[in-house]
Design an enzyme around this catalytic site. Structure first.
Site: not given
Lengths: 105, 349
Positions: B297, B205, B170, B295
């Site tokens: 997995r 962004e 942050g 991810n």
């Protein structure tokens, strides 16, 4: 991966069951939750033919669930399952903040 | 698993808790032998009792037990296990562990190590997605001048977020809601970035104020086939920890599902992804979804996908790791009904 648990011995435990209810857990009555790992003790998963049916089943299943001896977030799930925003699928990543703000007092 | 080219018959489960049991159950139904590993804190755990064999791999702290790679590999060698399922968390996304398993003759139940390394690198994963035509959050490169800043902000639109290139946690991040606040926020962000990280570089962004978290489950085999099993919505989170997950999402219709799922399949096919994986997206208020990360997995919330798809995802993982072809084509996968999961945690309410 998650937060440190409220460890301790589970003194009483009752999982919900019935059609469309699945509980994946490694906990059992008298199991001692160790303090070393993440805090997940169970996944309560419900299925319904529609989202409304799944929510009704979730409320019913949460009503049967008993965990005593350790703290848990079951109360939060009962609150979520009962909320109008959840029923209406008004969801975003600030959902829980709004739920907390809407609490009385 | 004997039908494939990489057969194995005894699976070591390098995990604990509900997911260790989940994997044990899948193995038992497929006639595979199981080896549990456990720390000294888990001697009374169910996965230890239910497995065919169990090996203590160290003291309670995870770094000394469930993350202790030499102890886990040794346990596999002692028991004659010929495959390892990592579950989620712990070593599940450790590409070096996956590569080491394969070097030791153990089939790793997950994507191959180079793919895990590729998709685990956020920058390279993002590049792979862009090449496959998957939308990512519009963003800029390093902005050194006010001119560059204004041009980038004009392209991206408001609200936007200014982030430190070297940053995290942050610090140096500024949300800008309109052009009037842009330059001041940029200067402050650069000052904070310099003070915090010794590097003033910042980029901008698109900022989504109230995103929904939508993710696509994919499954690939070692023969170049990839399918998706629809989406999950995991918007109910606390401090980035998912608490409630459901499938399908109430905001995706069949066309949107097909579109997002199709993009995920295309991206995973392009990189040759095998085994189970999840592409996480943020969906903005207008309905546009942007890729965030992948991810590599099995996920905690795979269960909701199982209930609506009828697919046992762990058995599917075992099958494709053994070299078998996916058991279904995309058009054979039909989603039915609605599933909701609550993650019950031991915590002070």
């Amino acid at each position: 991966m998650t937060f440190a648990p409220s460890p301790g011995r589970i003194t009483a435990l009752h999982w919900p069951g019935g059609y469309g209810v699945r509980v994946d857990t490694a906990a059992y009555a008298q199991y001692v939750v160790p303090p070393h790992y993440d805090s997940l003790i169970a996944k309560l998963v419900v299925w319904g033919a529609t989202r409304d049916e799944a929510i009704r089943r979730l409320r019913r299943a949460l009503g049967e669930l008993v965990i005593e001896g350790i703290g848990s977030n079951v109360g939060l799930f009962r609150e979520i399952a009962a909320s109008d925003d959840f029923a209406a699928a008004r969801l975003d990543t600030h959902f829980l903040e709004r739920l907390a703000q809407a609490r009385p007092g | 698993m004997t039908a494939g080219s990489r057969s194995f018959s005894k699976v070591l489960i390098a995990n604990r808790g509900e997911i260790a049991l989940r994997i044990l159950r899948a193995c038992r139904e497929l006639g595979l032998r199981t080896v549990a590993v456990y720390s000294q804190a888990d001697a009374e755990a169910l996965h230890v009792r239910f497995a065919d064999q169990a090996v203590c791999i160290g003291p309670p702290p995870a770094r000394d037990s469930y993350l202790n790679i030499p102890a886990i590999i040794s346990a596999a060698e002692i028991t004659g296990a010929d495959a390892v399922h990592p579950g989620y968390g712990f070593l599940a996304e450790n590409a070096e562990f996956a590569a080491l398993c394969e070097r030791c003759g153990l089939v790793f139940i997950g994507p191959s190590a180079p793919l895990m390394a590729l998709m685990g690198d956020k920058v390279r994963a993002r590049e792979a997605m862009v090449r496959a035509g998957v939308p990512v959050l519009p963003g800029s490169g390093v902005l050194a001048t006010e001119d560059e800043l204004r041009r980038a902000a004009g392209d991206i639109g408001y609200p936007l977020i200014i982030k430190a290139c070297a940053g995290g946690g942050g610090r140096g991040m500024k949300i800008v809601r309109d052009e009037g606040a842009l330059v001041t926020a940029w200067s402050m962000a650069r000052t904070e970035a310099q003070a915090g990280f010794g590097n003033p570089d910042v980029y901008v962004e698109r900022f989504i104020s109230a995103p929904r978290h939508i993710e696509i489950q994919v499954m690939g085999d070692r023969h170049g086939q990839v399918v998706h099993l629809g989406e999950r919505e995991c918007s109910i989170q606390r401090r980035h920890q998912k608490l409630v997950e459901e499938a399908p999402s109430a905001v995706l219709d069949a066309a949107a599902r097909e579109q997002l799922g199709g993009l995920a399949v295309r991206a995973c096919t392009a990189v040759g992804y095998d085994n189970a994986g999840t592409l996480e997206f943020l969906r903005d208020e207008s309905g546009q979804c942007y890729f965030m990360e992948m991810n590599t997995r099995l996920q905690v919330e795979h269960t909701v996908t199982e209930l609506v798809s009828g697919v046992d995802m762990v058995q599917a993982q075992l099958a494709v790791a053994a070299g078998e072809r996916l058991a279904w084509r995309q058009e054979q996968l039909q989603l039915r009904g609605h599933a909701i999961e609550c993650r019950i945690n031991a915590e002070d309410p």
